[in-house]
Write an enzyme that holds these catalytic residues in place. Sequence first.
Site, PDB file in Angstrom:
ATOM      1  CE1 TYR A 192       5.248  -0.116   0.665  1.00 31.99           C
ATOM      2  CE2 TYR A 192       4.801   0.127   3.007  1.00 31.99           C
ATOM      3  CZ  TYR A 192       5.653   0.278   1.930  1.00 31.99           C
ATOM      4  OH  TYR A 192       6.901   0.818   2.116  1.00 31.99           O
TER       5      TYR A 192
ATOM      6  CD  GLU B 262       6.315  -9.862   1.862  1.00 29.57           C
ATOM      7  OE1 GLU B 262       6.613 -10.154   3.043  1.00 29.57           O
ATOM      8  OE2 GLU B 262       6.589  -8.767   1.343  1.00 29.57           O
TER       9      GLU B 262
END
Length: 371
Positions: free
Chosen positions: A292, A299
């Site tokens: 994560y 991103e």
Amino acid sequence: MAEALSPFVYWGQKTDQIFLKIDLRDVENEVVKLTDSGLSFNAEGFGVRGQNYYGIDIEFYHPVDPEESKYRVMGRCIEFQIKKSGDGEIWPRLTYNKVKLPWLKIDFDKVAYEDSESEKEEQENSEQADYMKQLEKELLSDRDLEPFPDVKTCYLFVYNLMQFIGFTYIFTALAYNCFKDINYAFSNTLEISGTQIMFVQVAAVLEIVHPLLGWVKSSPIPAFMQVMGRNFVLFIVVGQEPRLHEHSLLLILFMVWSGIEIVRYPFYILSLFGKKNDLITWCRYTAWIPLYPLGFLTEALIVVLAIPFYEDTEKFSVFLPNACNFSFYFPWFLKTYLGIFIPAGYYLIGTMYRQRQKALKSIKLFRTKRD
């Protein structure tokens, strides 16, 4: 609270007692209400439909004595020992109404009959025994059979299986090309797996719909944040800027996304049918710990790289004057989007942490034996 599902319940009897065994593991927050006429039970646990909220409501064939009855919560089930009221007799069925409940089965280890001293009592017990044997014969074929999955379960199985296959292909294709020629893999990630990643990410929108329809027991908010965040980066930020198509960060991003999913979907498939595997459960609630944060960071870096490109092209930006009297500058939107990464990431990681704490309690390696 969502409507309770029905767990499997096994029952048996003696002339003076009723025995119930509720097939529910790792029970939490149980609520038991036993009266002289019936039993109500509700709890969270792992049953035929996986980790869920379960409940039963039984009206007994004859009155019972709650004061002389007892129950205990065990690691793999809940056992009830219920005292019958009045003169001891064999009940022809458990429930007051003569209905066949698909979740109610005979506990063959608890079907017993006590001898009587008088010939009359022996005859009555023999007749009742014959009745119970006939009932056992009718249900024998169903003893070890699971009910056939309904349409919703079949659909969720197909969906999760297809997503698992898709993400497994993406991860395997990228890993193979890395092993074969890492430079080619870094610069041709979209060529290797672009079509597949777009397909599974479009399909992932359904994961927002499933909890809204009540088909899965989860909040739609984390699914919305994760799915729409991924799709924004994939289809808008990367998809509409060719200069990002060959960037090496895409390989890391796609590997992280697929790495998360190839352990998540098998867990969902097992849960649909009330099955559980400790290793898969541990992987599902542990793989996110490194993946994560790495995914969020990747991103964010892609969005940072995209800002000057969209400043140059002015794509998606709207300037005044125009007929709508409205202006929108897409690079500013991207900068604002970066600002929500920290609170959004904190929320998603916090949600997964709480789920992990709860899930690992049911793994033998991480829990103490419950009396």
